[in-house]
Design an enzyme around this catalytic site. Structure first.
Site, PDB file in Angstrom:
ATOM      1  CG  ASP A 156      19.158  -2.014 -10.776  1.00  8.54           C
ATOM      2  OD1 ASP A 156      18.453  -2.888 -10.246  1.00  8.54           O
ATOM      3  OD2 ASP A 156      18.721  -0.890 -11.099  1.00  8.54           O
TER       4      ASP A 156
ATOM      5  CG  PHE B 230      14.173   2.032 -15.121  1.00 10.28           C
ATOM      6  CD1 PHE B 230      13.555   3.240 -15.416  1.00 10.28           C
ATOM      7  CD2 PHE B 230      13.798   1.365 -13.969  1.00 10.28           C
ATOM      8  CE1 PHE B 230      12.575   3.771 -14.563  1.00 10.28           C
ATOM      9  CE2 PHE B 230      12.820   1.878 -13.117  1.00 10.28           C
ATOM     10  CZ  PHE B 230      12.205   3.084 -13.425  1.00 10.28           C
TER      11      PHE B 230
ATOM     12  CE  LYS C 186      10.266  -3.736 -11.271  1.00  9.41           C
ATOM     13  NZ  LYS C 186      11.353  -2.802 -11.607  1.00  9.41           N
TER      14      LYS C 186
HETATM   15  C1  LIG Z   1      11.819  -1.439 -11.296  1.00  8.88           C
HETATM   16  C2  LIG Z   1      13.268  -1.181 -11.300  1.00  8.88           C
HETATM   17  C3  LIG Z   1      13.851  -0.224 -10.443  1.00  8.88           C
HETATM   18  C4  LIG Z   1      13.024   0.667  -9.550  1.00  8.88           C
HETATM   19  O1  LIG Z   1      12.370  -0.048  -8.541  1.00  8.88           O
HETATM   20  P1  LIG Z   1      11.228   0.695  -7.693  1.00  8.88           P
HETATM   21  O2  LIG Z   1      10.803  -0.342  -6.691  1.00  8.88           O
HETATM   22  O3  LIG Z   1      10.158   1.085  -8.647  1.00  8.88           O
HETATM   23  O4  LIG Z   1      11.864   1.864  -7.042  1.00  8.88           O
HETATM   24  C5  LIG Z   1      15.229  -0.088 -10.443  1.00  8.88           C
HETATM   25  N1  LIG Z   1      15.999  -0.827 -11.247  1.00  8.88           N
HETATM   26  C6  LIG Z   1      15.488  -1.752 -12.080  1.00  8.88           C
HETATM   27  C7  LIG Z   1      16.398  -2.575 -12.937  1.00  8.88           C
HETATM   28  C8  LIG Z   1      14.098  -1.953 -12.151  1.00  8.88           C
HETATM   29  O5  LIG Z   1      13.581  -2.847 -12.996  1.00  8.88           O
END
Ligand SMILES: *Cc1c(COP(=O)(O)O)cnc(C)c1O
Length: 401
Positions: free
Chosen positions: A228, A143, A257
């Site tokens: 990421d 994701f 986050k």
């Molecule tokens: C939540 C998340 C995203 C997206 O972040 P947003 O602030 O919702 O755009 C991208 N990568 C990972 C691994 C995530 O957990």
């Protein structure tokens, strides 16, 4: 006509039905107040929060550090425009660099946006150093966000037919399979991008041997290794950054986050040799926005000063042990994770039912897949909070299994 500001629960829910664009199903409650590990709704019902704003509120709800940083910064400077440097921006970049293996920071507002920045930086690198290579290999079940490019990078089965046509140039391979990467690799590849631990995918860890092999492959070919760390960064996994678990250094990481503790903020960190954007290549109206910078500085400083990564490691172990204690009784399997990013498998696909019943009992948890429960409480969580959570969870599982 005078405007009325709604506060009554029924009126608020009725208004929401009429005025909020539908995007997802939400419970019929309205959150109104938060403090520490708890949230309260408009009927003053109290909830123990074990999703922490989706792995976001690392210092808990309404912490003094954020409140004071915002209060101070709003008296100093709220916005100067992206064409000027500002004081908290420079101090925040300095803090992140001093505590990571990186040399350069680009600030944005959301995880998806930070990943967009990483994708652009990788393509820029491909243009300059790899004969125009532009393809990025990502993982199945990953994701990376909800913009069109990050949706395209995401390896989620359900999204494949959504919002076509996607952004091209992404190639999905199964995680922890080095041969699959070698097969996917071509002269057109400029980067490999993955979550060191897949969060939304159900807390699936990359193996250390796999990550080390990827690092070696990237060194040999000159392609970039992008982590990421939107969900795993800022103490969540028991280290300040998850890459520290693997004994390697990525070329780029993205953070969101936890980095803002609830304030919209994200960052891309990279090495000096990838400081390759030219003027105007990348930007954003709120890149380095002073309020966000002051909050980010306060949050990360608090996480470091109070060694909340160590608390995440300690409480994560306690949490997993407590789950193991009740696992035989309720057939819970694969209790897994690092630090305070924890998940387990249910014997049946009734995750959303369990989540709803826990909510009813005053506990907030998450089910990222029908048969998986995920827990990502604030990094300030105590053993007493975990005991309370286990008590409610066991009560609900007794009822529903
Ligand atoms: C939540 C998340 C995203 C997206 O972040 P947003 O602030 O919702 O755009 C991208 N990568 C990972 C691994 C995530 O957990």
């Amino acid at each position: 006509m005078t405007n009325t500001y709604l506060e009554n629960t029924t009126e608020l829910l009725n208004e929401a039905q009429q005025s909020i664009l539908f995007t997802t199903i939400r419970p019929n409650i309205v959150m109104d107040y938060g403090k520490g590990m708890y949230l309260w709704d408009t009927d003053k019902k109290k909830y123990l929060d074990f999703i922490g704003g989706w792995a976001v509120t690392c210092l808990g709800h309404c912490p003094d550090a954020i409140r004071l940083a915002l209060a101070h910064q709003t008296t100093q400077l709220i916005n100067a425009s992206p064409s000027f440097l500002n004081t908290p921006m420079i101090n925040f970049a300095k803090l992140l660099i001093e505590h990571s293996c990186f040399d350069r920071v680009f600030f944005t507002n959301s995880g998806a946006e930070a990943n967009e920045g990483a994708i652009k930086l990788a393509r820029k690198h491909g243009t300059i150093k790899l004969n125009g290579a532009c393809e990025i290999i990502t993982a199945v079940n990953s994701f990376h966000g909800r913009t069109l490019a990050t949706m395209s990078a995401t390896g989620k089965e359900k999204w494949q037919a959504l919002f076509e046509p996607k952004v091209g140039g992404f190639n999905h391979v199964p995680l922890n399979d080095i041969d699959a990467i070698k097969t996917a690799l071509s002269p057109n590849t400029c980067a490999i991008m993955l979550e060191p631990i897949q969060g939304e995918g159900g807390v699936i860890e990359s193996k250390e041997t796999y990550i080390k092999a990827l690092r070696q492959l990237c060194d040999e070919t000159g392609i970039l290794l992008i982590f990421d760390e939107v969900q795993t960064g800022i103490g969540r996994t028991g280290k300040l950054f998850a890459y520290e678990h693997y004994g390697i250094e990525p070329d780029i990481i993205t953070l969101a986050k936890g980095i803002g503790g609830g304030f919209p903020l994200s960052a891309l960190l990279t090495k000096e040799k990838f400081n390759i954007f030219e003027a105007g290549d990348q930007g954003g109206t709120y890149s380095g926005q002073p309020l966000a910078m002051a909050v980010g500085y306060a949050v990360v400083n608090e996480v470091i000063k109070n060694n909340l990564a160590a608390n995440a490691a300690k409480q994560g172990t306690y949490l997993c042990n407590k789950l193991r204690d009740i696992s035989a009784k309720f057939n819970l399997a694969n209790i897994r994770g690092k630090g305070l990013l924890v998940a387990f498998d249910l014997p049946t696909s009734n995750g959303s039912k369990i989540v709803a019943e826990c909510l009813n009992e005053g506990l907030i948890i998450n089910s990222p897949r029908p048969s998986i429960i995920r827990l990502m409480p604030p990094l300030i969580v105590t053993s007493e909070d975990i005991d309370t959570m286990i008590e409610i969870l066991a009560k609900v599982l007794t009822k529903l299994t």
